[in-house]
Design a protein around this motif. Structure first.
Motif, PDB file in Angstrom:
ATOM      1  N   ALA A 229       0.850  -1.185   0.000  1.00 34.74           N
ATOM      2  CA  ALA A 229       0.000   0.000   0.000  1.00 34.74           C
ATOM      3  C   ALA A 229       0.885   1.234   0.000  1.00 34.74           C
ATOM      4  O   ALA A 229       2.052   1.181   0.417  1.00 34.74           O
ATOM      5  N   THR A 230       0.347   2.326  -0.516  1.00 35.65           N
ATOM      6  CA  THR A 230       1.068   3.595  -0.495  1.00 35.65           C
ATOM      7  C   THR A 230       0.216   4.653   0.195  1.00 35.65           C
ATOM      8  O   THR A 230      -1.018   4.607   0.110  1.00 35.65           O
ATOM      9  N   PRO A 231       0.860   5.570   0.946  1.00 40.28           N
ATOM     10  CA  PRO A 231       2.297   5.625   1.199  1.00 40.28           C
ATOM     11  C   PRO A 231       2.730   4.626   2.278  1.00 40.28           C
ATOM     12  O   PRO A 231       1.950   4.338   3.180  1.00 40.28           O
ATOM     13  N   THR A 232       3.939   4.125   2.151  1.00 36.94           N
ATOM     14  CA  THR A 232       4.551   3.278   3.173  1.00 36.94           C
ATOM     15  C   THR A 232       5.804   3.981   3.676  1.00 36.94           C
ATOM     16  O   THR A 232       6.686   4.325   2.882  1.00 36.94           O
ATOM     17  N   TYR A 233       5.856   4.209   4.983  1.00 35.53           N
ATOM     18  CA  TYR A 233       6.971   4.965   5.581  1.00 35.53           C
ATOM     19  C   TYR A 233       7.915   4.045   6.342  1.00 35.53           C
ATOM     20  O   TYR A 233       7.480   3.148   7.078  1.00 35.53           O
ATOM     21  N   ILE A 234       9.215   4.297   6.168  1.00 32.63           N
ATOM     22  CA  ILE A 234      10.252   3.584   6.918  1.00 32.63           C
ATOM     23  C   ILE A 234      11.303   4.611   7.326  1.00 32.63           C
ATOM     24  O   ILE A 234      11.800   5.356   6.477  1.00 32.63           O
ATOM     25  N   ILE A 235      11.637   4.657   8.613  1.00 33.86           N
ATOM     26  CA  ILE A 235      12.635   5.617   9.093  1.00 33.86           C
ATOM     27  C   ILE A 235      13.948   4.889   9.370  1.00 33.86           C
ATOM     28  O   ILE A 235      13.962   3.831  10.023  1.00 33.86           O
ATOM     29  N   LEU A 236      15.044   5.454   8.860  1.00 33.53           N
ATOM     30  CA  LEU A 236      16.369   4.842   8.956  1.00 33.53           C
ATOM     31  C   LEU A 236      17.316   5.733   9.744  1.00 33.53           C
ATOM     32  O   LEU A 236      17.176   6.968   9.736  1.00 33.53           O
TER      33      LEU A 236
END
Length: 456
Positions: free
Chosen positions: A426-433
């Motif tokens: 699904a969009t948006p998909t968030y990932i924090i690095l």
């Protein structure tokens, strides 16, 4: 002569087509219409048969009650073993029993199947459940004396303890004799506790004794035990209950030690592989990546290559590739004539990796909000991975609206290789690095992104 031949033929025919019957009843009745019967082989379930469930009225404790009942026929060729009747896919949804060339009939509460099962037919199951009940009574008496002394070491209960211990040993000896030659004999032997000859006054000594003697009655080479849930349940108890601490770091160390202890006791290399896979799936439920990595690196990878299941390994590693704590899977792209790579990017302390699309209305609402918000975060940058079927709209949108970001074009949308690696559905998909590209959060929405970043 003809009559004798005919009689012999009829006898042989009746034997050939003879069947065993497995009858089960659930009280109270349950809202499900099927039961699947499996035979247990190691950690695997082998399909045997399936049937539908009927609703019947039976007399229970002098009262008519509605029960859900089922009946399954087994041919004379059916193998003796541990069998499992499954009626729900989640929770307490199955009941285990033994089959050894005899009809089996039982009733149980579908919410507490194994604790409530009662057999009306099957000498093997009856004697084993009788054993469990009888030995539990005398063992609880022995344990209560031990606990009393642990609570108050000044108590002199040595005489009472010795008497209770003799009763436990007597019950175990009686059932060992009664089950000699029966299918359930190894289970009776393996269920016997190694109780200490003398009462303990120290909690540490008591716990240490339980840990050291836990496997005394277990034979990991016994095929009858292996092909049941008995050994796997004992292993799980040893790992998750016997070796337990509330300290998270110490618990991880205990997991590793207890796993090694168990695997060192298994000589059959195929069974050892199956147990490692089984344990990986157990730790999968809590997403304990450290222990999953340990199981792969220290045990699974040391198995002969011919025994390793390549598909299993690839699927499990891919499943956890984007969990918090993992280094984000690498990918590369072109930007302003330069070849960039996620792993070597070094222009921020933290990154927001967002998978989005110009065809996603939700994205077109949140992405501008994210862009405005990130302008106030000079130590962070955004990698906006656009999932598109066509480049034209994406190029126009990013050029006009997403300046200052790392914009990556991912063609083929949902079939894009990087999107599949990151399990984007699904969009948006968030990932924090973090700066090392380790995944430190996976927020659901833009507001969750803001909330996490504000705590950094």
């Amino acid at each position: 002569m003809t009559k004798k031949i005919l009689a012999l033929f009829l006898l042989i025919s009746s034997i050939s087509y003879a069947q065993y019957t497995i009858k089960g009843a659930m009280s109270p009745e349950i809202k499900t219409d099927w039961v699947i019967l499996y035979r247990l082989e190691g950690t695997k379930q082998v399909f045997v048969n399936n049937t539908t469930i009927q609703t019947d009225s039976v007399m229970i404790s002098g009262k008519k009650q509605a029960v859900s009942s089922f009946q399954i026929k087994l041919p004379t060729s059916a193998k003796p073993g541990a069998y499992r009747a499954t009626y729900k896919l989640e929770g307490a949804g199955f009941v285990d029993f033994f089959f050894n060339k005899e009809n089996v009939s039982f009733i149980f509460n579908p919410e507490y199947p194994q604790q409530s099962i009662a057999f009306s037919a099957s000498s093997e199951n009856k004697i084993y459940t009788d054993f469990l009940s009888d030995v539990s009574i005398v063992q609880q008496k022995l344990d209560s004396i031990q606990v009393a002394v642990l609570k108050n070491p000044s108590l002199d209960l040595a005489k009472e303890y010795n008497m209770a211990l003799k009763k436990v040993d007597s019950v175990q000896a009686i059932y060992a004799q009664l089950t000699e030659g029966k299918y359930v004999a190894p289970f009776v032997k393996a269920s016997s506790r190694s109780n200490p000859p003398k009462i303990f006054t120290s909690i540490n000594g008591y716990i240490d004794n339980i840990t050291k003697t836990y496997f005394d009655g277990l034979d990991f080479s016994n095929k009858t035990l292996v092909n049941s849930s008995f050994l796997t349940n004992r292993m799980l108890d040893y790992i998750f209950y016997i070796n337990y601490t509330e300290n998270e770091k110490e618990q991880q160390a205990l997991f590793k030690t207890s796993i090694k202890t168990i695997l060192d006791k298994i000589d059959d290399i195929t069974y050892k592989r199956d147990i490692i896979q089984f344990l990986i799936e157990q730790f999968e439920e809590t997403k304990n990546l450290e222990i999953i990595d340990y199981l792969f690196e220290k045990h699974y990878n040391n198995l002969p290559v011919t025994l390793q299941n390549k598909k299993f390994k690839e699927e499990k590693l891919a499943l956890f590739a984007i969990e918090v704590g993992r280094i984000a899977p690498d990918f590369s792209w072109q930007e302003n004539g330069r070849n960039l790579k996620l792993s070597t990017l070094n222009d921020a302390e933290n990154y927001v990796l967002v998978f989005w699309s110009t065809s996603c209305s939700h994205c077109l609402r949140e992405i501008p909000q994210l862009h405005t918000y990130m302008n106030s975060k000079p130590n962070m940058n955004v990698i906006a991975f656009g999932l598109e079927n066509d480049a034209m709209v994406w190029e126009t949108y990013t050029k006009n609206n997403l300046k200052g970001w790392h914009n990556v074009l991912g063609l083929n949308k949902w079939e894009n290789k990087t999107a599949r690696t990151y399990q984007v559905y699904a969009t948006p998909t968030y990932i924090i690095l973090d700066k090392n590209k380790k995944i430190i959060a996976k927020p659901n929405e833009f507001k969750d992104v803001k909330e996490f970043i504000e705590k950094l």
